[in-house]
Scaffold this motif. Structure first.
Motif, PDB file in Angstrom:
ATOM      1  N   THR A  32       0.689  -1.475  -0.462  1.00 46.53           N
ATOM      2  CA  THR A  32      -0.259  -0.024   0.137  1.00 46.53           C
ATOM      3  C   THR A  32       0.983   1.199  -0.618  1.00 46.53           C
ATOM      4  O   THR A  32       0.179   2.510   0.132  1.00 46.53           O
ATOM      5  N   ASP A  50       0.511  17.270  -2.612  1.00 45.24           N
ATOM      6  CA  ASP A  50      -0.230  16.540  -1.250  1.00 45.24           C
ATOM      7  C   ASP A  50      -2.147  16.768  -2.134  1.00 45.24           C
ATOM      8  O   ASP A  50      -3.147  16.053  -0.921  1.00 45.24           O
ATOM      9  N   GLU A  53      -1.710  13.235  -3.128  1.00 45.99           N
ATOM     10  CA  GLU A  53      -1.990  12.503  -1.317  1.00 45.99           C
ATOM     11  C   GLU A  53      -3.244  12.784  -0.269  1.00 45.99           C
ATOM     12  O   GLU A  53      -3.715  11.367   0.122  1.00 45.99           O
ATOM     13  N   GLU A  54      -3.839  13.353  -0.102  1.00 51.12           N
ATOM     14  CA  GLU A  54      -5.839  13.273  -0.094  1.00 51.12           C
ATOM     15  C   GLU A  54      -6.328  12.851  -0.705  1.00 51.12           C
ATOM     16  O   GLU A  54      -6.930  12.147   0.374  1.00 51.12           O
ATOM     17  N   LEU A  56      -5.198   9.682  -2.378  1.00 50.09           N
ATOM     18  CA  LEU A  56      -5.197   8.880  -2.056  1.00 50.09           C
ATOM     19  C   LEU A  56      -5.298   7.852  -0.358  1.00 50.09           C
ATOM     20  O   LEU A  56      -5.487   7.268  -0.906  1.00 50.09           O
ATOM     21  N   LYS A  57      -5.375   8.527   0.439  1.00 48.12           N
ATOM     22  CA  LYS A  57      -5.737   8.167   2.173  1.00 48.12           C
ATOM     23  C   LYS A  57      -7.411   8.093   2.020  1.00 48.12           C
ATOM     24  O   LYS A  57      -7.028   6.739   2.450  1.00 48.12           O
ATOM     25  N   LYS A  58      -8.510   8.356   0.928  1.00 44.59           N
ATOM     26  CA  LYS A  58      -8.903   7.339   1.705  1.00 44.59           C
ATOM     27  C   LYS A  58      -9.204   6.089   0.455  1.00 44.59           C
ATOM     28  O   LYS A  58     -10.262   4.733   0.470  1.00 44.59           O
ATOM     29  N   GLU A  59      -8.434   5.974   0.080  1.00 48.05           N
ATOM     30  CA  GLU A  59      -7.394   4.453  -1.490  1.00 48.05           C
ATOM     31  C   GLU A  59      -6.676   3.650  -0.010  1.00 48.05           C
ATOM     32  O   GLU A  59      -6.828   2.335  -0.323  1.00 48.05           O
ATOM     33  N   GLY A  60      -6.026   4.222   0.487  1.00 49.09           N
ATOM     34  CA  GLY A  60      -5.638   3.469   1.944  1.00 49.09           C
ATOM     35  C   GLY A  60      -3.896   3.153   1.376  1.00 49.09           C
ATOM     36  O   GLY A  60      -3.762   2.755   1.511  1.00 49.09           O
ATOM     37  N   THR A  62      -0.615   4.873   0.754  1.00 51.97           N
ATOM     38  CA  THR A  62       0.896   6.249   1.110  1.00 51.97           C
ATOM     39  C   THR A  62       2.167   6.422   0.001  1.00 51.97           C
ATOM     40  O   THR A  62       1.897   5.491  -0.688  1.00 51.97           O
ATOM     41  N   LYS A  64       5.562   7.350  -0.018  1.00 48.21           N
ATOM     42  CA  LYS A  64       6.505   8.207   0.387  1.00 48.21           C
ATOM     43  C   LYS A  64       7.530   8.615  -0.364  1.00 48.21           C
ATOM     44  O   LYS A  64       7.588   7.870  -1.726  1.00 48.21           O
TER      45      LYS A  64
END
Length: 274
Positions: A32, A50, A53-54, A56-60, A62, A64
């Motif tokens: 993930t 940014d 990333e916002e 993708l948070k809903k898709e689980g 992350t 790096k």
């Protein structure tokens, strides 16, 4: 493609910033987590990532990030498997890299196109010229001094009708390839104040230059696509453990929300191409 001196355009070969340590072994194994290689991000690029990333948070998923300051390093890291994708180059750069280094990195998504622009030198704090056609006989024009951008800049001057080249648009043009120069323009790779300059768009907003003051903008043509910026991965990435997560990154990037962030944060310099 970032980190070049404003008018010298010399890529700074500096050690990358904690790139491998930042990724870590856990990130390499976690399905993930997508490890993304970029050049040191401008404010505009930071804003778009940014937003990605916002989403993708809903898709689980992350992200790096590993930021580099040497243009050769993101592809080295990707080829070695130290990152999963990178985002810093266009088709032209990638094609030349693969040919020169015998690698097989592949584009997985198109992101944006940034037209090159010509800016006038100033006099009394104001642009000396308002249109590229006003450049006088013997005017000095500064161009980037790296091979890829030098070629692109020369083709830009040809499209403006200022010079003619003896090579095609897909060939790497050099100053020695200028076959006609009717105004006897002094085309140089210099750092000092210029009559006019082709400035990499990375530095336009950072230098406080208003993009609207450009006296000429690179026109769209059949050769434009080679300058589309990309997300790039290793060949066969779709069979990797990270495939699903990478596909979600592409989907998140290709949203209207990110499109609006790109247009607003880049002051219209970057044009989404999906």
């Amino acid at each position: 493609m970032k980190i070049k001196r404003l008018l010298g355009f010399v890529a700074i070969a500096v050690a990358s910033i904690g790139i491998l340590a930042a990724c870590g072994k856990d990130a390499a194994k976690d399905k993930t987590v997508v490890r993304v290689g970029t050049m040191a991000k401008s404010e505009s690029e930071q804003a778009r990532w940014d937003k990605v990333e916002e989403i993708l948070k809903k898709e689980g998923v992350t992200l790096k990030f590993s930021e580099f300051t040497d243009y050769s390093q993101p592809n080295v890291a990707l080829n070695n498997g130290d990152i999963d994708i990178n985002a810093f180059q266009h088709y032209n750069f990638l094609d030349n890299w693969n040919a020169d280094h015998k690698t097989d990195l592949v584009p997985i998504a198109e992101t944006y196109f940034t037209a090159f622009r010509v800016y006038s030198g100033t006099e009394g704090g104001k642009n000396k010229y308002k249109d590229i056609k006003e450049l006088p006989e013997g005017a000095t024009i500064a161009i980037p001094n790296d091979a890829v951008n030098e070629s692109r800049a020369l083709n830009l001057l040809q499209s403006a009708g200022l010079i003619k080249l003896s090579v095609g648009a897909n060939d790497k043009a050099k100053l020695t390839d200028v076959s006609e120069n009717s105004k006897n323009l002094n085309i140089r790779e210099v750092d000092a104040a210029q009559t006019a300059a082709i400035i990499n768009n990375d530095f336009v907003t950072e230098a406080g230059i208003d993009p609207k003051t450009a006296i000429y903008v690179e026109p769209a043509s059949k050769n434009t696509k080679q300058w589309y910026n990309l997300l790039v991965a290793q060949k066969g990435w779709e069979k990797s453990d990270k495939a699903d997560a990478i596909k979600k990154v592409i989907k998140a990037y290709h949203t209207d929300e990110v499109k609006e962030v790109i247009k607003k944060s880049s002051q219209g310099l970057d044009e989404p191409v999906w």
